[in-house]
Design a protein around this motif. Structure first.
Motif, PDB file in Angstrom:
ATOM      1  N   LEU A   7       3.477   1.670  -0.168  1.00  0.00           N
ATOM      2  CA  LEU A   7       2.953   0.426  -0.731  1.00  0.00           C
ATOM      3  C   LEU A   7       1.823  -0.169   0.097  1.00  0.00           C
ATOM      4  N   GLY A   8       1.558   0.413   1.259  1.00  0.00           N
ATOM      5  CA  GLY A   8       0.515  -0.101   2.143  1.00  0.00           C
ATOM      6  C   GLY A   8      -0.880   0.322   1.737  1.00  0.00           C
ATOM      7  N   PRO A   9      -1.857   0.174   2.645  1.00  0.00           N
ATOM      8  CA  PRO A   9      -3.273   0.466   2.332  1.00  0.00           C
ATOM      9  C   PRO A   9      -3.529   1.919   1.943  1.00  0.00           C
ATOM     10  N   GLN A  10      -2.594   2.839   2.332  1.00  0.00           N
ATOM     11  CA  GLN A  10      -2.805   4.247   2.015  1.00  0.00           C
ATOM     12  C   GLN A  10      -2.897   4.496   0.513  1.00  0.00           C
ATOM     13  N   LEU A  11      -2.061   3.779  -0.268  1.00  0.00           N
ATOM     14  CA  LEU A  11      -2.029   4.014  -1.713  1.00  0.00           C
ATOM     15  C   LEU A  11      -2.256   2.729  -2.514  1.00  0.00           C
ATOM     16  N   PHE A  12      -1.279   1.826  -2.498  1.00  0.00           N
ATOM     17  CA  PHE A  12      -1.329   0.685  -3.411  1.00  0.00           C
ATOM     18  C   PHE A  12      -1.881  -0.597  -2.795  1.00  0.00           C
ATOM     19  N   ASN A  13      -1.841  -0.693  -1.479  1.00  0.00           N
ATOM     20  CA  ASN A  13      -2.311  -1.906  -0.791  1.00  0.00           C
ATOM     21  C   ASN A  13      -1.683  -3.155  -1.404  1.00  0.00           C
ATOM     22  N   LEU A  14      -0.393  -3.067  -1.653  1.00  0.00           N
ATOM     23  CA  LEU A  14       0.306  -4.124  -2.383  1.00  0.00           C
ATOM     24  C   LEU A  14       0.327  -5.440  -1.612  1.00  0.00           C
ATOM     25  N   ARG A  15       0.322  -5.363  -0.297  1.00  0.00           N
ATOM     26  CA  ARG A  15       0.413  -6.580   0.496  1.00  0.00           C
ATOM     27  C   ARG A  15      -0.800  -7.486   0.253  1.00  0.00           C
ATOM     28  N   GLU A  16      -1.974  -6.911   0.260  1.00  0.00           N
ATOM     29  CA  GLU A  16      -3.183  -7.710   0.039  1.00  0.00           C
ATOM     30  C   GLU A  16      -3.269  -8.192  -1.411  1.00  0.00           C
ATOM     31  N   VAL A  17      -2.916  -7.309  -2.347  1.00  0.00           N
ATOM     32  CA  VAL A  17      -2.986  -7.675  -3.765  1.00  0.00           C
ATOM     33  C   VAL A  17      -2.014  -8.809  -4.072  1.00  0.00           C
ATOM     34  N   SER A  18      -0.778  -8.677  -3.556  1.00  0.00           N
ATOM     35  CA  SER A  18       0.226  -9.699  -3.832  1.00  0.00           C
ATOM     36  C   SER A  18      -0.128 -11.018  -3.166  1.00  0.00           C
ATOM     37  N   ALA A  27      -6.870 -20.097   1.507  1.00  0.00           N
ATOM     38  CA  ALA A  27      -6.585 -20.329   2.926  1.00  0.00           C
ATOM     39  C   ALA A  27      -5.127 -20.042   3.278  1.00  0.00           C
ATOM     40  N   LEU A  28      -4.274 -19.946   2.274  1.00  0.00           N
ATOM     41  CA  LEU A  28      -2.854 -19.703   2.523  1.00  0.00           C
ATOM     42  C   LEU A  28      -2.510 -18.245   2.243  1.00  0.00           C
ATOM     43  N   ASP A  29      -1.584 -17.722   3.041  1.00  0.00           N
ATOM     44  CA  ASP A  29      -1.128 -16.343   2.867  1.00  0.00           C
ATOM     45  C   ASP A  29      -0.009 -16.321   1.832  1.00  0.00           C
ATOM     46  N   GLY A  30      -0.227 -15.632   0.747  1.00  0.00           N
ATOM     47  CA  GLY A  30       0.792 -15.565  -0.301  1.00  0.00           C
ATOM     48  C   GLY A  30       2.021 -14.776   0.097  1.00  0.00           C
ATOM     49  N   THR A 273       6.188  -2.191   7.566  1.00  0.00           N
ATOM     50  CA  THR A 273       5.476  -0.915   7.453  1.00  0.00           C
ATOM     51  C   THR A 273       4.347  -0.973   6.422  1.00  0.00           C
ATOM     52  N   MET A 274       4.377  -1.966   5.524  1.00  0.00           N
ATOM     53  CA  MET A 274       3.264  -2.137   4.582  1.00  0.00           C
ATOM     54  C   MET A 274       1.958  -2.511   5.304  1.00  0.00           C
ATOM     55  N   ARG A 275       2.067  -2.988   6.538  1.00  0.00           N
ATOM     56  CA  ARG A 275       0.880  -3.387   7.289  1.00  0.00           C
ATOM     57  C   ARG A 275       0.185  -2.188   7.946  1.00  0.00           C
ATOM     58  N   CYS A 276       0.833  -1.031   7.921  1.00  0.00           N
ATOM     59  CA  CYS A 276       0.268   0.163   8.572  1.00  0.00           C
ATOM     60  C   CYS A 276      -0.909   0.713   7.766  1.00  0.00           C
TER      61      CYS A 276
END
Length: 701
Positions: A7-18, A27-30, A273-276
Motif C-alpha cells: 500500500l506504500g509508494p511502491q504501488l498504491f501510495n495509499l498514505r498520501e492519497v488518503s 495544512a492538516l494531515d488526514g 510500513t506504508m511509509r517505506c
C-alpha cells in the motif's frame, strides 16, 4: 508488513492519497487518526508485555543469561561506536549533514545492540518453546538487555536535548523522569498492592481499576512525550509495578489483549510500513552503504557475545547458535523503534526502509532456521522402555496423574485405589496461564517462595494425601494451553514415570447424563499421545466411578483384548490390580472369525501373553473368556453389551495388525484419541455407567 509495503509508494501510495481525501485543510494531515491508533497500539503492546513478564525472570536463571544480556548490548554498542566515525569523507551533502549522519549511525548501532522483548516472545511463542531451557535463557537475557537499552535511551534523549535544545530543558526533563519514577514506585505501587489485597481470592478485580490502569498508562505516555522522552517509557515503568497473573494482570489481558493484538497492532504495523519507499534504497545506496556495514558488523558481534558464553557453559553448538539467532532477531516490535527515530529526523527514509525490510526478511528466516537447529524433543533421546510391560517384577509403578478441575480429583483417586500400595504417584494440577507469559511449575513439597494461594489446590493436596501407603508428590503447572503437553512430558521425564493418567474431555453428571465436552482437554490429550515419553492412559469418568471407588464396593474390571502393544500394556496395568481383594478382573478376548496363525511379531507376543494368562488363571484371580466377532456391527454390539457388566473397562487405543474388521466404525468415530473401542464405550448415547481407561503404550522405540 507486506500489506504496508504494497500500500506504500511502491504501488498504491495509499498514505498520501488518503491524507488528501481525509483532510479538507491542506495544512492538516488526514492520516492523524490512523497515526493515533498506531500509537495507541504501541503503548498497549509495551504495557501489556511488561505486565505479563515476570520480573524474577531476569535474575532467577543463573549467571549465564545475565552475562549474555549484559555483553549482548555492551559489546556491539561499544564496537559499533569504535567504527562509527570512519568513512565520513565524501558524504553527499544532499543526503544528510555530517552531524545527522553520525546520529543516524548511532541509531543503527543502538537498535542492533538492543533486544526487544516482544520480538523474542513472538518467536518463542510461534515455535512453542517458551517453556524450554532455550526459551528461558533467551527471555532472561533479553530482559536484562532491555533494561540496559532503556537506560541508554534515557541518557541519549537527555544528551540530545542538552545539545540541540538547551541545558535547562535537559535538566528539566531529567527531573521530570525522576519524579515519574518516584511517583510510580512510592505512590502507584502501594495503590496496586492495596487493590490486589482487597480483591477476594478467585474473584475478578473491579472494572474501574482496570480502566483506571489503562488511562494511567496513556497519561504516562503523554507525560514522557511532553518531556522529550520516548513515549513508551511511561507505559514500561507502569507495567513493571503491576503483578503478572490474577487478579489485575489477567483482567488486563482479558479486556485489552484481543483488541491490541488483533486490531491496534496490525493497524500500527501496516501504517508504519506504508511509509517505506524501497526505491530510496536503490537511489541512495551509496549513502546508506556504511549503515548496512554497521548493521552487519554489530550483528556479528552480538552473535559472538551470545555464542561464546553458551559454548563456555558446554551448551550444544546447535542450541548455542539458536540462542544467538534469537538474540539477533528482529520483527514487528522494531518497527516502532525505527519509526520514532524517523519521526525525530534521526534517520533518513532510505535507512528507515532498509531497516524495516531487514526486519521483514528476518521474520521469515529466523523461525525456519530455529526449527532446524533446536528440537525440544531431544531430551527424550535415550529415554527408552518406560512403560508398564517392561517394568521389573519388584519395581515400583510410577504414575503421573493430571487434574484440571475438582471433579477430576475423585476419579483419579478412585482409580489409584485399585492399584497396589507400592505405587509412586506424582499429581500435576494444570492451570491455564492468564496474564503471564512465562510458564511456571511449582512443587508443593519444596519450600519455594512461589506458592499458589489457591484453596482448591490445597484441597486437592489433602485429598491425594489420604491415599494409604502411597508415595505422593504434587506440582502445579501454570502454562499456556498449547504448551501443557510439554510440561507434562518434562515432569514425566524428571519423575521417571511409566504411565501418565489424564482425564478425557467429556463430562457426565453424577446420574450419568452427558453434560459437556472440553475441546481444549481433547487437544491436549491428542498432543500427549503424539509426544509422551511413556505410556498414556485417558480416563473417562461417567460420574459414578468416585462412588463405586469407595472401599465398601467390589469393583468389576473388564479388559477387552484384541491384540497389539496397546492391549498388552492395558493388560499389564490391570494385572497390577490383582492383589486388591475388592477388584474382580475379567479379560475378554475378541477374536475375528477369519483369524489365522501368523508369524507376525505382534501376533507372537499376543499369543505368549494370553497363554501365560490362561496357564496362571486360577492363581492370578483373573477370569478369561473369548468372543468371536465377524465384523464392525457385531463388534459394536458386543462392546456395548459388555459395558453393562463392568464398573471399569480398560482397553488399548490401537490394535495394530490384530484389528478385526472395523468396517463402518472408523468412519463414525467421534473421539479419535480414544481409538475405536474406547470411542464406543465413551459414546454419548451409550446407556451405561461404565468408566473407561484407554491405554497407549510408549511410542518411542
Amino acid at each position: 508488513m507486506l500489506a504496508g509495503l504494497i500500500l506504500g509508494p511502491q504501488l498504491f501510495n495509499l498514505r498520501e492519497v488518503s491524507s488528501r481525501k481525509l483532510s479538507w485543510d491542506p495544512a492538516l494531515d488526514g492520516n492523524g487518526p490512523l497515526r493515533g491508533l498506531s500509537v495507541c497500539g504501541n503503548i498497549m503492546l509495551a504495557f501489556l508485555m511488561t505486565v505479563k513478564i515476570s520480573r524474577r525472570l531476569a535474575f532467577n536463571n543463573g549467571w549465564l543469561p545475565i552475562v549474555i544480556g549484559v555483553l549482548s548490548f555492551i559489546v556491539p554498542f561499544l564496537g559499533g561506536f569504535c567504527v562509527r566515525n570512519l568513512h565520513t569523507d565524501n558524504l553527499d551533502p544532499q543526503y544528510l549533514s555530517p552531524s545527522k549522519v553520525l546520529a543516524e549511525r548511532t541509531v543503527v548501532i543502538s537498535s542492533q545492540s538492543s533486544i526487544l522483548l516482544p520480538t523474542v516472545v513472538h518467536f518463542l511463542s510461534e515455535l512453542k518453546i517458551l517453556n524450554s531451557e532455550l526459551g528461558r535463557l533467551v527471555l532472561s537475557a533479553s530482559l536484562i538487555n532491555d533494561i540496559f537499552a532503556s537506560i541508554v535511551s534515557i541518557v541519549a534523549y537527555l544528551a540530545g536535548t542538552y545539545k540541540n535544545i538547551s541545558p535547562m530543558t535537559a535538566y528539566r526533563d531529567l527531573i521530570a523522569v525522576i519524579i515519574l519514577i518516584l511517583v510510580v514506585v512510592f505512590v502507584l505501587r502501594p495503590v496496586v498492592e492495596w487493590i490486589v489485597e482487597r480483591t477476594p481470592e478467585g474473584k475478578p478485580v473491579a472494572d474501574v481499576y482496570v480502566h483506571a490502569a489503562v488511562l494511567s498508562v496513556i497519561a504516562s505516555a503523554a507525560y514522557t512525550s511532553f518531556f522529550n522522552m520516548k513515549y513508551l517509557l511511561g507505559p514500561f515503568l507502569l507495567g513493571l509495578i503491576i503483578p503478572e497473573g490474577p487478579p489485575i494482570g489477567s483482567a488486563l489481558e482479558a479486556k485489552y489483549e484481543a483488541l491490541t493484538m488483533n486490531v491496534l497492532i496490525p493497524i500500527s504495523i501496516t501504517f508504519s510500513t506504508m511509509r517505506c519507499d524501497v526505491m530510496k534504497i536503490v537511489y541512495q545506496y551509496d549513502d546508506i552503504g556504511y549503515n548496512i556495514f554497521l548493521m552487519l558488523f554489530t550483528g556479528v558481534l552480538k552473535m559472538l557475545t551470545g555464542l561464546v558464553p553458551c559454548l563456555y557453559c558446554k551448551i550444544p553448538l546447535k542450541e548455542a547458535i539458536a540462542a544467538s539467532l534469537l538474540l539477533c532477531s528482529k520483527s514487528f516490535s522494531e518497527i516502532f523503534l525505527y519509526e520514532s527515530t524517523f519521526d525525530d529526523s534521526y534517520i533518513s527514509l532510505a535507512t528507515y526502509t532498509f531497516l524495516i525490510t531487514c526486519a521483514l526478511i528476518n521474520s521469515g528466516i529466523i523461525p525456519t532456521a530455529l526449527a532446524g537447529l533446536y528440537d525440544p524433543k531431544r531430551k527424550y533421546v535415550g529415554y527408552q522402555k518406560k512403560n508398564i510391560m517392561n517394568l521389573k517384577p519388584n519395581s515400583d509403578l510410577r504414575i503421573l496423574t493430571c487434574v484440571h478441575r475438582p471433579e477430576n480429583i475423585s476419579a483419579a483417586i478412585s482409580f489409584l485405589q485399585l492399584l497396589p500400595s507400592t505405587i509412586v504417584v506424582t499429581v500435576l494440577h494444570l492451570v491455564k496461564l492468564v496474564g503471564k507469559i512465562v510458564p511456571v511449575v511449582i512443587s508443593h513439597q519444596s519450600k519455594s517462595k512461589r506458592v499458589v494461594t489457591n484453596s482448591y489446590i490445597h484441597t486437592a493436596h489433602l485429598a491425594f494425601s489420604q491415599l494409604e501407603s502411597v508415595t505422593m508428590t504434587m506440582f502445579t503447572a501454570l502454562t499456556h494451553e498449547n504448551l501443557m503437553h510439554d510440561e507434562i512430558c518434562k515432569l514425566a521425564l524428571e519423575q521417571v514415570t511409566s504411565i501418565i493418567i489424564v482425564p478425557s474431555g467429556r463430562k457426565w453428571t453424577i446420574d450419568g447424563t452427558f453434560e459437556s465436552e472440553d475441546e481444549a482437554i481433547r487437544r491436549l490429550n491428542e498432543s500427549l499421545l503424539q509426544s509422551a515419553s511413556c505410556s498414556i492412559g485417558i480416563l473417562v469418568d461417567r460420574g459414578q466411578f468416585s462412588l463405586r471407588g469407595t472401599r465398601r464396593y467390589e469393583i468389576n474390571v473388564g479388559v477387552i483384548f484384541i491384540g497389539g502393544k496397546d492391549d498388552r500394556e492395558a493388560l499389564s496395568l490391570v494385572k497390577k490390580m490383582k492383589h486388591n481383594p475388592r477388584v474382580k478382573i475379567t479379560v475378554i478376548r475378541l477374536k475375528s472369525s477369519r483369524e489365522t496363525e501368523s508369524t507376525n511379531w505382534d501376533y507372537i507376543l499376543d499369543h505368549e501373553v494370553l497363554e501365560d494368562l490362561k496357564d496362571t488363571e486360577a492363581t492370578n484371580c483373573i477370569a478369561y473368556t473369548e468372543r468371536i466377532v465377524t465384523g464392525g456391527p457385531e463388534v459394536a454390539t458386543t462392546v456395548r453389551s459388555l459395558s453393562e457388566d463392568y464398573d471399569l473397562m480398560v482397553v488399548g487405543r490401537d490394535h495394530g495388525m490384530a484389528s478385526p474388521d472395523f468396517d463402518g466404525l472408523k468412519e463414525w468415530i467421534e473421539l479419535p484419541e480414544l481409538g475405536v473401542i474406547g470411542d464406543l464405550l465413551a459414546a454419548r448415547d451409550l446407556d451405561s455407567r461404565v468408566n473407561v481407561l484407554v491405554v497407549q503404550q510408549q511410542q518411542q522405540t
